[in-house]
Write a protein that holds these residues in place. Structure first.
Motif, PDB file in Angstrom:
ATOM      1  N   PRO A 183      -7.149   4.441   2.349  1.00 48.80           N
ATOM      2  CA  PRO A 183      -8.313   4.098   1.941  1.00 48.80           C
ATOM      3  C   PRO A 183      -8.291   2.138   1.999  1.00 48.80           C
ATOM      4  O   PRO A 183      -9.083   1.421   1.814  1.00 48.80           O
ATOM      5  N   GLU A 184      -6.723   1.840   1.378  1.00 53.95           N
ATOM      6  CA  GLU A 184      -6.762   0.601   0.411  1.00 53.95           C
ATOM      7  C   GLU A 184      -6.858  -0.424   1.895  1.00 53.95           C
ATOM      8  O   GLU A 184      -6.546  -1.624   2.079  1.00 53.95           O
ATOM      9  N   THR A 185      -6.136   0.317   2.511  1.00 56.01           N
ATOM     10  CA  THR A 185      -5.397  -0.699   4.242  1.00 56.01           C
ATOM     11  C   THR A 185      -7.137  -1.070   4.945  1.00 56.01           C
ATOM     12  O   THR A 185      -7.114  -1.645   4.521  1.00 56.01           O
ATOM     13  N   GLY A 186      -8.248   0.130   4.736  1.00 57.26           N
ATOM     14  CA  GLY A 186      -9.323  -0.272   5.590  1.00 57.26           C
ATOM     15  C   GLY A 186     -10.213  -1.099   4.445  1.00 57.26           C
ATOM     16  O   GLY A 186     -10.566  -2.657   4.610  1.00 57.26           O
ATOM     17  N   ALA A 187      -9.964  -1.081   3.016  1.00 58.30           N
ATOM     18  CA  ALA A 187     -10.410  -2.522   1.791  1.00 58.30           C
ATOM     19  C   ALA A 187      -9.353  -3.928   2.115  1.00 58.30           C
ATOM     20  O   ALA A 187     -10.840  -4.317   2.396  1.00 58.30           O
ATOM     21  N   ARG A 188      -8.583  -3.568   2.481  1.00 64.08           N
ATOM     22  CA  ARG A 188      -7.818  -5.189   2.579  1.00 64.08           C
ATOM     23  C   ARG A 188      -8.396  -5.852   4.533  1.00 64.08           C
ATOM     24  O   ARG A 188      -8.528  -6.737   4.376  1.00 64.08           O
ATOM     25  N   LEU A 189      -8.163  -4.586   5.060  1.00 63.36           N
ATOM     26  CA  LEU A 189      -8.735  -4.771   6.738  1.00 63.36           C
ATOM     27  C   LEU A 189     -10.455  -5.668   6.340  1.00 63.36           C
ATOM     28  O   LEU A 189     -10.164  -7.075   7.364  1.00 63.36           O
TER      29      LEU A 189
ATOM     30  N   ASP B 224     -12.078  -7.250   4.219  1.00 65.44           N
ATOM     31  CA  ASP B 224     -11.439  -8.609   3.620  1.00 65.44           C
ATOM     32  C   ASP B 224     -11.614  -9.273   4.730  1.00 65.44           C
ATOM     33  O   ASP B 224     -12.173 -10.551   4.478  1.00 65.44           O
ATOM     34  N   LEU B 225     -10.433  -9.066   5.591  1.00 62.91           N
ATOM     35  CA  LEU B 225     -10.684 -10.376   6.432  1.00 62.91           C
ATOM     36  C   LEU B 225     -11.206  -9.861   7.921  1.00 62.91           C
ATOM     37  O   LEU B 225     -11.358 -11.019   8.309  1.00 62.91           O
ATOM     38  N   PHE B 226     -11.990  -9.010   8.066  1.00 60.74           N
ATOM     39  CA  PHE B 226     -13.201  -9.149   9.041  1.00 60.74           C
ATOM     40  C   PHE B 226     -14.182  -9.979   8.553  1.00 60.74           C
ATOM     41  O   PHE B 226     -14.513 -10.606   9.689  1.00 60.74           O
ATOM     42  N   ARG B 227     -14.528  -9.771   7.082  1.00 55.75           N
ATOM     43  CA  ARG B 227     -15.747 -10.378   6.690  1.00 55.75           C
ATOM     44  C   ARG B 227     -15.422 -12.459   7.418  1.00 55.75           C
ATOM     45  O   ARG B 227     -16.451 -12.827   7.418  1.00 55.75           O
ATOM     46  N   GLU B 228     -14.180 -12.561   7.662  1.00 56.82           N
ATOM     47  CA  GLU B 228     -13.914 -13.663   7.690  1.00 56.82           C
ATOM     48  C   GLU B 228     -14.395 -13.663   9.243  1.00 56.82           C
ATOM     49  O   GLU B 228     -14.375 -15.408   9.691  1.00 56.82           O
ATOM     50  N   GLY B 229     -14.441 -12.520  10.382  1.00 56.69           N
ATOM     51  CA  GLY B 229     -14.485 -13.363  10.765  1.00 56.69           C
ATOM     52  C   GLY B 229     -13.189 -13.304  12.298  1.00 56.69           C
ATOM     53  O   GLY B 229     -12.796 -13.866  11.985  1.00 56.69           O
ATOM     54  N   THR B 230     -13.943 -14.731  12.949  1.00 58.12           N
ATOM     55  CA  THR B 230     -12.847 -15.450  13.582  1.00 58.12           C
ATOM     56  C   THR B 230     -12.404 -16.954  13.001  1.00 58.12           C
ATOM     57  O   THR B 230     -12.113 -17.375  14.085  1.00 58.12           O
ATOM     58  N   ARG B 231     -12.962 -17.036  11.910  1.00 53.15           N
ATOM     59  CA  ARG B 231     -12.707 -18.469  11.269  1.00 53.15           C
ATOM     60  C   ARG B 231     -11.479 -18.260  11.755  1.00 53.15           C
ATOM     61  O   ARG B 231     -10.628 -19.679  11.639  1.00 53.15           O
ATOM     62  N   PRO B 232     -10.105 -17.572  11.101  1.00 51.95           N
ATOM     63  CA  PRO B 232      -8.581 -18.176  10.410  1.00 51.95           C
ATOM     64  C   PRO B 232      -7.975 -18.353  11.660  1.00 51.95           C
ATOM     65  O   PRO B 232      -8.253 -17.335  13.187  1.00 51.95           O
ATOM     66  N   THR B 233      -7.265 -18.876  11.781  1.00 54.91           N
ATOM     67  CA  THR B 233      -5.987 -18.479  12.800  1.00 54.91           C
ATOM     68  C   THR B 233      -4.849 -17.537  12.157  1.00 54.91           C
ATOM     69  O   THR B 233      -4.917 -16.674  11.393  1.00 54.91           O
ATOM     70  N   THR B 234      -3.906 -17.150  13.408  1.00 48.81           N
ATOM     71  CA  THR B 234      -3.273 -15.992  13.222  1.00 48.81           C
ATOM     72  C   THR B 234      -1.923 -16.863  12.526  1.00 48.81           C
ATOM     73  O   THR B 234      -1.438 -15.914  11.755  1.00 48.81           O
TER      74      THR B 234
ATOM     75  N   VAL C 169       1.226  -1.959  -0.019  1.00 53.21           N
ATOM     76  CA  VAL C 169       0.318  -0.216   0.228  1.00 53.21           C
ATOM     77  C   VAL C 169       1.170   1.614   0.188  1.00 53.21           C
ATOM     78  O   VAL C 169       0.406   2.180  -0.832  1.00 53.21           O
ATOM     79  N   GLY C 170       1.619   1.495   1.432  1.00 56.78           N
ATOM     80  CA  GLY C 170       3.220   2.351   0.879  1.00 56.78           C
ATOM     81  C   GLY C 170       2.926   2.506   2.402  1.00 56.78           C
ATOM     82  O   GLY C 170       2.438   2.188   3.446  1.00 56.78           O
TER      83      GLY C 170
END
Length: 501
Positions: free
Chosen positions: A458-464, A466-476, A450-451
């Motif tokens: 706002p590109e950072t927010g868009a990437r986040l 996408d991650l938030f939509r998955e909720g708690t499913r992924p592991t770190t 992003v830079g």
């Protein structure tokens, strides 16, 4: 009582967790002076039986992939509920005793929580020392009950899970090994020490003054984290507006996030520790802070906003297991650590507070110092807790090593009497540390993709999002793999800990 199938259990569990969360919120924010968790647990006793646990275990064994993981999280929650049902009345009694505890200070009678909050704003070094000693004496007077509860919880968890060794039991639940995490953060702490030591001396001189003790007491930590000499710049009155504008630059309009419910008021019994309580994500997510002035207000708000946006940003159609349940807290802490690290960016200080370049860099360095100090504290804390719980079945838990480890790592004296009040459940210290590693990796990724000004793009927010939509499913650890890092790669973290602002 007839055990429920996994789906029916999930539906009833959802209602139970909402009730418990709202009760915890009311006590946390000072709306209630007594906790009534035991009554809630009693109303839902049918959820937490050995028969119900066996049904969930059988269902888990018959599933695979994401469905198996979802049922596994329900099964872990059932296990925890069986234990909680047995000890919740004693936990309520301890919580209520702590809420009722009073501290005499300068002619006032303060609640223990108010006294803890006062440590952040008490201006005189000697007064903070004295108040800290009184707070410690009052808090540690509850250590016998804290230790008895730990013993009872350990015994029950051993029986319910069939795993007698506490560290192994937590490793199974988290799905990771804890010793390698400790090894990675210990190495990072050692590698960053040459940069930290002069930074520590410089900032303690400025924050505590030349007459401070060579090793100040931990009673001064709230004052240090608040960066109180900078209070005139970072006023509590501006904290909400500046943080909201910071989030807006990333593409997050906090007012438009219908699920987020902020509680920013200052009440005497309100805990001084900011938090998020996700009662029913994404529909009801409480963001709770208690501003006292100083840069820490801004960091705490951004930190909790990371949690709140994560929970409020999940897909509503996700099952409960992936909206609010998790094996640990390491995933959601990534986003909190990422957002609160914006205070370590000189450009943020210049943009929102009109500071000249030199002053902006100086104040960003202060934020980096408190971050490094906390990382060192938690890395030492994990080492102590692993030793504590390894010997717990034989000695019942002792403070041996607590004061020595934490004091050596931070240069701040952590008295042994604090070891039980400082004991977070379920090796939360390991979750924090994994998030510290991952957030540094994610910042390196964002700078590359992003830079360098990722924190206002706002590109950072868009990437986040996408991650938030998955909720708690992924592991770190899965997040690390997606952005091209090993799970214990601390190179980005060490680079940040050793770099000037």
């Amino acid at each position: 009582m007839t055990a429920l199938d996994a789906r029916a259990f999930e539906q009833r569990l959802d209602v139970f967790l909402q009730e418990r969360s709202e009760e915890a919120r009311a006590v946390r924010v000072g709306e209630k002076e007594t906790s009534e968790q035991a009554a809630i647990v009693a109303r839902y006793a049918d959820l937490f039986t050995r028969e119900q646990l066996e049904v969930l275990r059988e269902t888990e064994g018959a599933r695979d992939g994401a469905e198996q993981e979802a049922v596994a999280r329900l099964r872990i929650t059932c296990q925890e509920g069986i234990v909680e049902r047995e000890i919740v009345e004693r936990e309520d009694a301890l919580e209520n005793a702590l809420l009722a505890a009073r501290v005499a200070w300068k002619g006032e009678e303060l609640s223990l929580r108010s006294a803890q909050a006062r440590l952040a704003v008490e201006p005189a070094y000697a007064d903070r020392d004295a108040l800290g000693a009184v707070v410690l004496d009052t808090s540690s007077s509850f250590n016998d009950e804290r230790r008895a509860l730990l013993r009872e919880r350990h015994s029950l968890e051993s029986d319910v899970t069939g795993i007698a060794e506490p560290v192994a039991r937590n490793e199974v639940e988290k799905g990771i090994k804890l010793r390698p995490v400790l090894g990675a953060v210990d190495r990072a702490r050692v590698e960053s020490t040459p940069a930290f030591t002069p930074q520590r001396e410089r900032w303690l001189e400025r924050l505590l003054g030349p007459d401070r003790d060579a090793t100040p007491a931990h009673a001064h930590m709230a004052w240090i984290r608040r960066l109180s000499p900078l209070e005139a710049t970072y006023t509590k009155e501006r904290s909400v507006a500046v943080c909201v504008e910071t989030l807006r630059a990333l593409g997050f309009d906090l007012a438009a996030e219908k699920g987020i419910r902020p509680d920013l008021e200052d009440r005497p019994q309100k805990s001084p520790r900011a938090c998020v309580i996700a009662s029913d994500p994404p529909r009801v997510v409480h963001l709770i802070t208690r501003a006292q002035g100083g840069l820490h207000d801004y960091e705490a708000f951004l930190h909790e906003a990371g949690h709140a946006l994560h929970y409020a940003g999940c897909e509503p159609s996700l099952p409960l297991a992936f909206r609010r349940l998790s094996r640990d807290h390491a995933l959601t802490e990534i986003y909190s650590f990422l957002l609160d690290s914006i205070a370590q960016e000189p450009g943020w200080h210049a943009e929102h507070f009109g500071l000249a370049e030199g002053d902006a860099r100086e104040n960003a360095d202060a934020a980096r110092f408190t971050n490094a100090l906390l990382f060192r504290r938690y890395s030492a804390k994990l080492g102590y807790e692993l030793d504590f719980w390894t010997r717990f079945p034989s000695d019942g838990g002792t403070p041996d090593g607590y004061e020595e480890r934490l004091t050596a790592a931070t240069g701040i004296r952590y008295p042994a009497a604090n070891h039980l009040a400082d004991m977070d459940a379920g090796f939360y210290s390991a979750d924090y540390l994994r998030a510290w590693i991952r957030a540094a990796q994610l910042r390196a990724h964002l700078r590359r993709e992003v830079g360098v000004d990722w924190w206002r793009r706002p590109e950072t927010g868009a990437r986040l999002r996408d991650l938030f939509r998955e909720g708690t499913r992924p592991t770190t650890e899965e997040i690390a793999e997606r952005i091209g890092f090993g799970p214990l790669d601390t190179e980005p973290l060490v680079a940040e800990l050793g770099a000037p602002a």
